[in-house]
Design an enzyme around this catalytic site. Structure first.
Site, mmCIF file in Angstrom:
data_model
loop_
_atom_site.group_PDB
_atom_site.id
_atom_site.type_symbol
_atom_site.label_atom_id
_atom_site.label_comp_id
_atom_site.label_asym_id
_atom_site.label_seq_id
_atom_site.Cartn_x
_atom_site.Cartn_y
_atom_site.Cartn_z
ATOM 1 N N THR A 1 36.641 43.578 38.613
ATOM 2 C CA THR A 1 36.917 43.864 40.018
ATOM 3 C C THR A 1 35.639 44.195 40.785
ATOM 4 O OG1 THR A 1 39.106 44.693 39.452
ATOM 5 C CG2 THR A 1 38.209 45.353 41.580
ATOM 6 N N GLY B 1 37.141 51.563 34.673
ATOM 7 C CA GLY B 1 37.222 52.868 34.036
ATOM 8 C C GLY B 1 36.073 53.093 33.067
ATOM 9 N N GLU C 1 44.212 45.956 38.531
ATOM 10 C CA GLU C 1 44.168 44.706 37.755
ATOM 11 C C GLU C 1 45.127 43.649 38.295
ATOM 12 O OE1 GLU C 1 41.774 44.547 35.908
ATOM 13 O OE2 GLU C 1 41.330 46.661 35.599
#
Length: 484
Positions: free
Chosen positions: A83, A122, A313
């Site tokens: 992303t 993350g 996602e």
């Protein structure tokens, strides 16, 4: 706790879980934490699920022999960077480049624009030493599309970012603040929560002084229906795992025949599951009345954790469109999918994309119907594998409730289409509603047994309302009795 304390607590828990996996050779926490939150609730969560997972699928045997032991032993910690600040689900639009430098025999990663900044992965902010970075492969001036690159982000000596890489934390979020979602800028550098919520609400409803769980109570309809969906999703995930394992086996033999179907089914399942779980957790909280608003109920934390999954996602409506495009292609010669778009183009002189946008809602409904059928089929298939007769009988009723509630409930997405297309008559609808009531009355005595089947410990639920011993009010007000 402040931001630093939340992160340190998350890091401490993540380290403990990883050490336990390494010491005892299991992968219990590869998908969920000890609190049954998704792995992206942990700063090391993407290490096993996406970093190691991508290595296994994409690395050459030589690369795998070098990197995989280091990753499995925790000697390097990885994340997955796809992303970007300006690009989420639009994979083809990713801007980060990896240009091959023939003179040094290296790929040079670069973030050419602000919107090409890798954003949200993350563990990227502070925790990870390496990453799988998705970037456009540029060789001799030719763009070869997006490929994965193994990139070292930090020095293994002092853990500072390597030259040419800027890393940082994105800050506080609605939830999941135990992990350090981060950003990365490359300057020519050298890549089961619904079940928990329903368990809490169901257990609380059993002991609740006001409006406890009893037949005819609206909470019965809500909670047992939510319970049926929680079980259905788990069985669907297991079926999806089998499908993915089969694809990997086929690909090793050079067979990619099921790749497209696997892609669109997992895309739709992500969209369906996250929306059902997010909406269901909020419904479960409301079933608990005012106490569901308290942090002691455990429900606000679950809701804050599950809510981001609807867009993380892949935004759900974008994912449904991927499934819809496959379905339109699948019926091109026989059914109405393409005719619908052709009629729109012919009647209104629309281009293909305009025609698609005009019929977006029914196309998404078709995609959702496809995945609901997949989920239901997975539930039915699971029943045949259950050997214990009493358990199978309860699950059969739960499966029937799941299926019929999708048809008869006016709150169910797409339920009206059964009537619009002539599949269900009004007389049949009345029969279905009668059968739903029978199922609810038969499942009510099994409510606690169904919650116990998940085997959630009190420590994992972290809920005063969902205590297994039923001592809700004593936990909410531990000082009760001191003035009595």
């Amino acid at each position: 706790m402040n931001r630093t304390e939340l992160y340190r607590n998350g890091l401490r828990q993540a380290k403990t879980l990883m050490q336990d996996e390494i010491a005892h050779g299991h992968n219990t926490f590869s998908r969920a934490t000890h609190h049954y939150a998704l792995v992206n609730a942990s700063p090391l969560g993407l290490h096993t699920s996406l970093f190691i997972g991508t290595l296994k699928l994409q690395a050459s045997p030589e690369q795998l022999a070098y990197w995989l032991p280091l990753a499995k032993q925790g000697k390097i910690i990885g994340t997955y960077c796809q992303t970007e600040l300006g690009h989420g689900t639009f994979f083809r639009g990713l801007e980060t480049t990896a240009t091959f430098d023939a003179s040094s025999d290296e790929f040079v990663l670069h973030s050419p624009t602000l919107t090409s900044t890798k954003y949200w992965p993350g563990g990227l902010g502070l925790s990870c030493s390496h990453a799988i970075v998705m970037a456009r492969l540029i060789a001799r001036g030719t763009d070869h599309g997006v490929h994965p690159f193994m990139v070292q982000l930090r020095s293994l000596d002092d853990y500072r970012p390597l030259p040419g890489i800027e890393l940082g934390d994105v800050g506080l979020k609605m939830g999941l603040n135990g992990t350090d979602n981060g950003y990365a800028i490359f300057n020519h550098s050298l890549d089961s929560q619904l079940a928990q919520a329903v368990t809490i609400a169901t257990r609380y409803s059993i002991v609740r002084e006001q409006g406890g769980l009893g037949f005819g109570n609206i909470e019965v309809v809500k909670l047992l229906t939510l319970m049926s969906r929680a079980f259905a999703l788990v069985f669907a995930f297991k079926a999806c795992d089998v499908m993915c394992d089969d694809l990997i086996t086929r690909q090793r033999a050079g067979d990619n025949g099921t790749l497209s179907y696997g892609h669109i089914t997992t895309a739709a399942l992500k969209a369906y599951a996250t929306q059902v779980a997010t909406d269901g957790c909020e419904d479960a909280r409301r079933c608990c009345g005012g106490h569901g608003y308290s942090a002691l109920s455990g429900l606000p934390e679950i809701i804050n954790t599950i809510t981001p999954t609807v867009t993380v996602e892949g935004e759900n409506y974008v994912l449904y469109q991927q499934t819809a495009r496959y379905l339109v292609k699948a019926v091109r010669l026989a059914l109405a999918g393409l005719e619908l778009l052709q009629d729109a183009q012919a009647q209104d002189s629309l281009g293909p994309e305009e025609a698609w946008n005009l019929h977006m809602i029914p196309l998404i409904s078709a995609a959702r119907a496809h995945i609901e059928y997949f989920v239901l089929q997975a539930f039915i298939n699971t029943l045949s594998c259950v050997q214990d007769t009493p358990s199978r009988n309860v699950l059969q009723k739960l499966c029937s409730l799941f299926a019929l509630s999708m048809i008869e409930s006016p709150l169910s997405f797409g339920s009206s289409e059964f009537f619009e297309d002539g599949y269900i008559s009004l007389a049949q609808l009345r029969m279905i509603r009668s059968q739903v009531n029978i199922l609810l009355s038969e499942l009510l005595p099994e409510a606690i047994g169904l919650t116990d089947a998940w085997n959630f410990s009190d420590a994992s639920l972290q809920s005063a309302l969902g205590r297994k011993d039923g001592n809700v009010y004593e936990t909410l007000c531990p000082g009760q009795g001191s003035f009595l």
